[in-house]
Design a protein around this motif. Structure first.
Motif, PDB file in Angstrom:
ATOM      1  N   PHE A  79       0.822  -1.209   0.000  1.00 33.87           N
ATOM      2  CA  PHE A  79       0.000   0.000   0.000  1.00 33.87           C
ATOM      3  C   PHE A  79       0.858   1.262   0.000  1.00 33.87           C
ATOM      4  O   PHE A  79       1.981   1.263   0.514  1.00 33.87           O
ATOM      5  N   GLU A  80       0.264   2.329  -0.530  1.00 25.38           N
ATOM      6  CA  GLU A  80       0.962   3.615  -0.594  1.00 25.38           C
ATOM      7  C   GLU A  80       0.748   4.454   0.660  1.00 25.38           C
ATOM      8  O   GLU A  80       1.584   5.294   0.990  1.00 25.38           O
ATOM      9  N   LYS A  81      -0.369   4.255   1.345  1.00 19.42           N
ATOM     10  CA  LYS A  81      -0.656   4.950   2.596  1.00 19.42           C
ATOM     11  C   LYS A  81      -1.408   4.004   3.516  1.00 19.42           C
ATOM     12  O   LYS A  81      -2.196   3.167   3.060  1.00 19.42           O
ATOM     13  N   LEU A  82      -1.189   4.198   4.832  1.00 18.66           N
ATOM     14  CA  LEU A  82      -1.759   3.296   5.824  1.00 18.66           C
ATOM     15  C   LEU A  82      -2.316   4.090   7.002  1.00 18.66           C
ATOM     16  O   LEU A  82      -1.692   5.056   7.456  1.00 18.66           O
ATOM     17  N   VAL A  83      -3.482   3.673   7.506  1.00 18.11           N
ATOM     18  CA  VAL A  83      -4.042   4.241   8.723  1.00 18.11           C
ATOM     19  C   VAL A  83      -4.365   3.095   9.680  1.00 18.11           C
ATOM     20  O   VAL A  83      -5.039   2.137   9.302  1.00 18.11           O
ATOM     21  N   PHE A  84      -3.883   3.218  10.912  1.00 17.85           N
ATOM     22  CA  PHE A  84      -4.165   2.231  11.957  1.00 17.85           C
ATOM     23  C   PHE A  84      -4.932   2.945  13.064  1.00 17.85           C
ATOM     24  O   PHE A  84      -4.402   3.841  13.719  1.00 17.85           O
ATOM     25  N   PHE A  85      -6.188   2.560  13.261  1.00 15.77           N
ATOM     26  CA  PHE A  85      -7.036   3.172  14.277  1.00 15.77           C
ATOM     27  C   PHE A  85      -7.201   2.222  15.455  1.00 15.77           C
ATOM     28  O   PHE A  85      -7.685   1.101  15.302  1.00 15.77           O
ATOM     29  N   LEU A  86      -6.765   2.664  16.619  1.00 17.01           N
ATOM     30  CA  LEU A  86      -6.869   1.879  17.851  1.00 17.01           C
ATOM     31  C   LEU A  86      -6.297   0.464  17.699  1.00 17.01           C
ATOM     32  O   LEU A  86      -7.000  -0.536  17.921  1.00 17.01           O
ATOM     33  N   PRO A  87      -5.030   0.352  17.319  1.00 15.93           N
ATOM     34  CA  PRO A  87      -4.429  -0.991  17.277  1.00 15.93           C
ATOM     35  C   PRO A  87      -4.504  -1.623  18.662  1.00 15.93           C
ATOM     36  O   PRO A  87      -4.270  -0.964  19.682  1.00 15.93           O
ATOM     37  N   ALA A  88      -4.839  -2.912  18.696  1.00 16.79           N
ATOM     38  CA  ALA A  88      -5.098  -3.574  19.977  1.00 16.79           C
ATOM     39  C   ALA A  88      -3.975  -4.501  20.410  1.00 16.79           C
ATOM     40  O   ALA A  88      -3.776  -4.725  21.607  1.00 16.79           O
ATOM     41  N   VAL A  89      -3.251  -5.065  19.446  1.00 22.94           N
ATOM     42  CA  VAL A  89      -2.247  -6.069  19.784  1.00 22.94           C
ATOM     43  C   VAL A  89      -1.242  -6.160  18.639  1.00 22.94           C
ATOM     44  O   VAL A  89      -1.611  -6.017  17.470  1.00 22.94           O
ATOM     45  N   LEU A  90       0.036  -6.392  18.993  1.00 22.31           N
ATOM     46  CA  LEU A  90       1.073  -6.577  17.978  1.00 22.31           C
ATOM     47  C   LEU A  90       1.783  -7.914  18.212  1.00 22.31           C
ATOM     48  O   LEU A  90       1.428  -8.913  17.632  1.00 22.31           O
ATOM     49  N   ASP A  91       2.796  -7.910  19.080  1.00 19.56           N
ATOM     50  CA  ASP A  91       3.543  -9.150  19.304  1.00 19.56           C
ATOM     51  C   ASP A  91       3.461  -9.636  20.747  1.00 19.56           C
ATOM     52  O   ASP A  91       4.164 -10.572  21.131  1.00 19.56           O
ATOM     53  N   GLN A  92       2.604  -8.998  21.547  1.00 22.17           N
ATOM     54  CA  GLN A  92       2.368  -9.442  22.915  1.00 22.17           C
ATOM     55  C   GLN A  92       0.874  -9.708  23.095  1.00 22.17           C
ATOM     56  O   GLN A  92       0.046  -8.944  22.589  1.00 22.17           O
ATOM     57  N   PRO A  93       0.482 -10.768  23.804  1.00 23.70           N
ATOM     58  CA  PRO A  93      -0.944 -11.088  23.963  1.00 23.70           C
ATOM     59  C   PRO A  93      -1.709  -9.955  24.641  1.00 23.70           C
ATOM     60  O   PRO A  93      -1.143  -9.147  25.379  1.00 23.70           O
ATOM     61  N   ARG A  94      -2.999  -9.915  24.379  1.00 23.15           N
ATOM     62  CA  ARG A  94      -3.864  -8.931  25.022  1.00 23.15           C
ATOM     63  C   ARG A  94      -3.890  -9.155  26.534  1.00 23.15           C
ATOM     64  O   ARG A  94      -3.658 -10.263  27.014  1.00 23.15           O
ATOM     65  N   GLY A  95      -4.233  -8.104  27.267  1.00 31.06           N
ATOM     66  CA  GLY A  95      -4.417  -8.234  28.705  1.00 31.06           C
ATOM     67  C   GLY A  95      -5.669  -9.013  29.033  1.00 31.06           C
ATOM     68  O   GLY A  95      -6.561  -9.194  28.198  1.00 31.06           O
ATOM     69  N   GLU A  96      -5.769  -9.468  30.270  1.00 33.32           N
ATOM     70  CA  GLU A  96      -6.893 -10.300  30.688  1.00 33.32           C
ATOM     71  C   GLU A  96      -8.224  -9.566  30.559  1.00 33.32           C
ATOM     72  O   GLU A  96      -9.226 -10.134  30.151  1.00 33.32           O
ATOM     73  N   ALA A  97      -8.241  -8.272  30.900  1.00 34.21           N
ATOM     74  CA  ALA A  97      -9.487  -7.505  30.820  1.00 34.21           C
ATOM     75  C   ALA A  97     -10.002  -7.439  29.389  1.00 34.21           C
ATOM     76  O   ALA A  97     -11.205  -7.592  29.135  1.00 34.21           O
ATOM     77  N   ALA A  98      -9.110  -7.228  28.447  1.00 38.88           N
ATOM     78  CA  ALA A  98      -9.513  -7.154  27.047  1.00 38.88           C
ATOM     79  C   ALA A  98     -10.014  -8.502  26.551  1.00 38.88           C
ATOM     80  O   ALA A  98     -11.033  -8.584  25.860  1.00 38.88           O
ATOM     81  N   ARG A  99      -9.315  -9.570  26.917  1.00 39.54           N
ATOM     82  CA  ARG A  99      -9.746 -10.906  26.489  1.00 39.54           C
ATOM     83  C   ARG A  99     -11.120 -11.228  27.065  1.00 39.54           C
ATOM     84  O   ARG A  99     -11.973 -11.813  26.383  1.00 39.54           O
ATOM     85  N   ALA A 100     -11.353 -10.837  28.312  1.00 39.65           N
ATOM     86  CA  ALA A 100     -12.646 -11.112  28.944  1.00 39.65           C
ATOM     87  C   ALA A 100     -13.773 -10.357  28.250  1.00 39.65           C
ATOM     88  O   ALA A 100     -14.859 -10.910  28.019  1.00 39.65           O
ATOM     89  N   ARG A 101     -13.534  -9.098  27.888  1.00 40.64           N
ATOM     90  CA  ARG A 101     -14.560  -8.316  27.205  1.00 40.64           C
ATOM     91  C   ARG A 101     -14.930  -8.946  25.872  1.00 40.64           C
ATOM     92  O   ARG A 101     -16.120  -9.049  25.512  1.00 40.64           O
ATOM     93  N   LEU A 102     -13.937  -9.373  25.114  1.00 41.27           N
ATOM     94  CA  LEU A 102     -14.203  -9.964  23.804  1.00 41.27           C
ATOM     95  C   LEU A 102     -14.885 -11.324  23.948  1.00 41.27           C
ATOM     96  O   LEU A 102     -15.778 -11.673  23.173  1.00 41.27           O
ATOM     97  N   THR A 103     -14.479 -12.090  24.941  1.00 39.55           N
ATOM     98  CA  THR A 103     -15.132 -13.374  25.190  1.00 39.55           C
ATOM     99  C   THR A 103     -16.587 -13.172  25.592  1.00 39.55           C
ATOM    100  O   THR A 103     -17.480 -13.914  25.160  1.00 39.55           O
ATOM    101  N   ASP A 104     -16.845 -12.155  26.416  1.00 38.64           N
ATOM    102  CA  ASP A 104     -18.224 -11.849  26.813  1.00 38.64           C
ATOM    103  C   ASP A 104     -19.081 -11.521  25.593  1.00 38.64           C
ATOM    104  O   ASP A 104     -20.254 -11.928  25.515  1.00 38.64           O
ATOM    105  N   LEU A 105     -18.509 -10.770  24.652  1.00 39.94           N
ATOM    106  CA  LEU A 105     -19.257 -10.419  23.442  1.00 39.94           C
ATOM    107  C   LEU A 105     -19.605 -11.667  22.640  1.00 39.94           C
ATOM    108  O   LEU A 105     -20.762 -11.857  22.231  1.00 39.94           O
ATOM    109  N   LEU A 106     -18.630 -12.525  22.421  1.00 43.68           N
ATOM    110  CA  LEU A 106     -18.874 -13.740  21.650  1.00 43.68           C
ATOM    111  C   LEU A 106     -19.893 -14.635  22.351  1.00 43.68           C
ATOM    112  O   LEU A 106     -20.775 -15.209  21.707  1.00 43.68           O
ATOM    113  N   ASP A 107     -19.798 -14.752  23.673  1.00 47.74           N
ATOM    114  CA  ASP A 107     -20.735 -15.590  24.423  1.00 47.74           C
ATOM    115  C   ASP A 107     -22.150 -15.020  24.358  1.00 47.74           C
ATOM    116  O   ASP A 107     -23.130 -15.769  24.221  1.00 47.74           O
TER     117      ASP A 107
END
Length: 295
Positions: free
Chosen positions: A143-171
């Protein structure tokens, strides 16, 4: 104290129960969703797509987990040229091949839509930002230009609070319980907006979409994964990039945005001083994204 009815009433409410003064409710139902299409990708997964605007350049927009075309369109409202929105696998009408899935699978979805639409610019929000990072590992000059809005994770796992929120949504989506889902989705809204007509209209639109289309079980393992093994691989990406973060957002920590901006050789970082910028800083966010992409 009178409570509010769940899910939101059809006219956008809120509508209270019990005695008390009445008044006009100015919340309007959400506009009808535009007609989308299903496109077949080279890797055999059909994805839901919407193309708006005309001419070049072409920008592809990648959404976050549990979101989709409707919630991503506001980011492109002032971006010139054609705008290509789509739903990752497991979202909307897109296919749900057997899981579990990885960020590599999401990167393939994004790459296919970008190639089919001849996109030269890319926007990624949250999960979409992670998929975009994974795509750039294989094709750093795509790509010639890139926008990253609210990146959540790169090379380290998400925190427990974030994982719990996403799991709650899926459940909650899997349960089909509108009240439980409303409790989870309402956390996307700033407290000052939750019981306003605008907040109820947003909540109703999100519930209608999630209860109608669901979220595939293949998404359940993504909160435990990272898109990159080492963020240092992004040093090969030379395209100008805009990275946007928000202080106080538990799902999208500012250090992740700072790490991403540091890893990209030609990146500009902007951090808002409070979360929920789509509600509190909508005009500035719109101008910031369009100014970068259109400039």
């Amino acid at each position: 104290m009178r409570g509010f009815r769940w899910p939101p009433p059809p006219d956008g409410g809120p509508r209270t129960w019990g005695p008390g003064p009445g008044g006009p409710r100015t919340g309007r139902p959400a506009l009808p969703e535009p007609e989308t299409e299903l496109v077949t990708t080279p890797h055999g997964v059909r994805l839901e797509r919407l193309v708006t605007g005309v001419g070049d350049p072409v920008t592809v927009f990648a959404h976050g987990l549990g979101n989709g075309i409707a919630t991503t369109r506001p980011f492109g409202s002032a971006v010139t040229g054609r705008r290509v929105f789509f739903q990752f696998r497991g979202h909307g009408r897109s296919d749900s091949p057997p899981g579990p899935w990885s960020y590599l699978d999401l990167a393939r979805d994004l790459r296919a839509i970008a190639d089919l639409g001849r996109a030269t610019r890319a926007f990624g929000a949250s999960l979409g930002a992670g998929a975009l990072c994974r795509l750039l590992v294989e094709s750093p000059s795509r790509f010639e230009k890139l926008v990253f809005f609210l990146p959540a994770v790169l090379d380290q796992p998400r925190g427990e609070a974030a994982r719990a929120r996403l799991t709650d949504l899926l459940d909650a989506v899997e349960s089909g319980d509108a009240s439980a889902l409303a409790d989870v989705v309402s956390m996307e809204l700033p407290p000052a907006v939750r019981n306003t007509p605008a907040g109820w209209a947003y909540l109703r639109q999100r519930l209608d979409q999630l209860l109608r289309d669901g979220l595939a079980p293949g998404l359940a393992s993504l909160p435990e994964q990272t898109p990159l093994r080492d963020a240092g691989v992004l040093a090969q990406v030379t395209a100008p990039a805009l990275v946007i973060g928000c202080a106080g957002d538990d799902l999208h920590p500012v250090p992740v945005a700072e790490q991403l901006a540091a890893a990209l050789p030609n990146a500009t970082l902007h951090v808002y001083d409070r979360p929920s910028v789509l509600w509190s800083e909508r005009a500035d966010l719109r101008e910031r994204i369009s100014g970068f992409l259109n400039g």
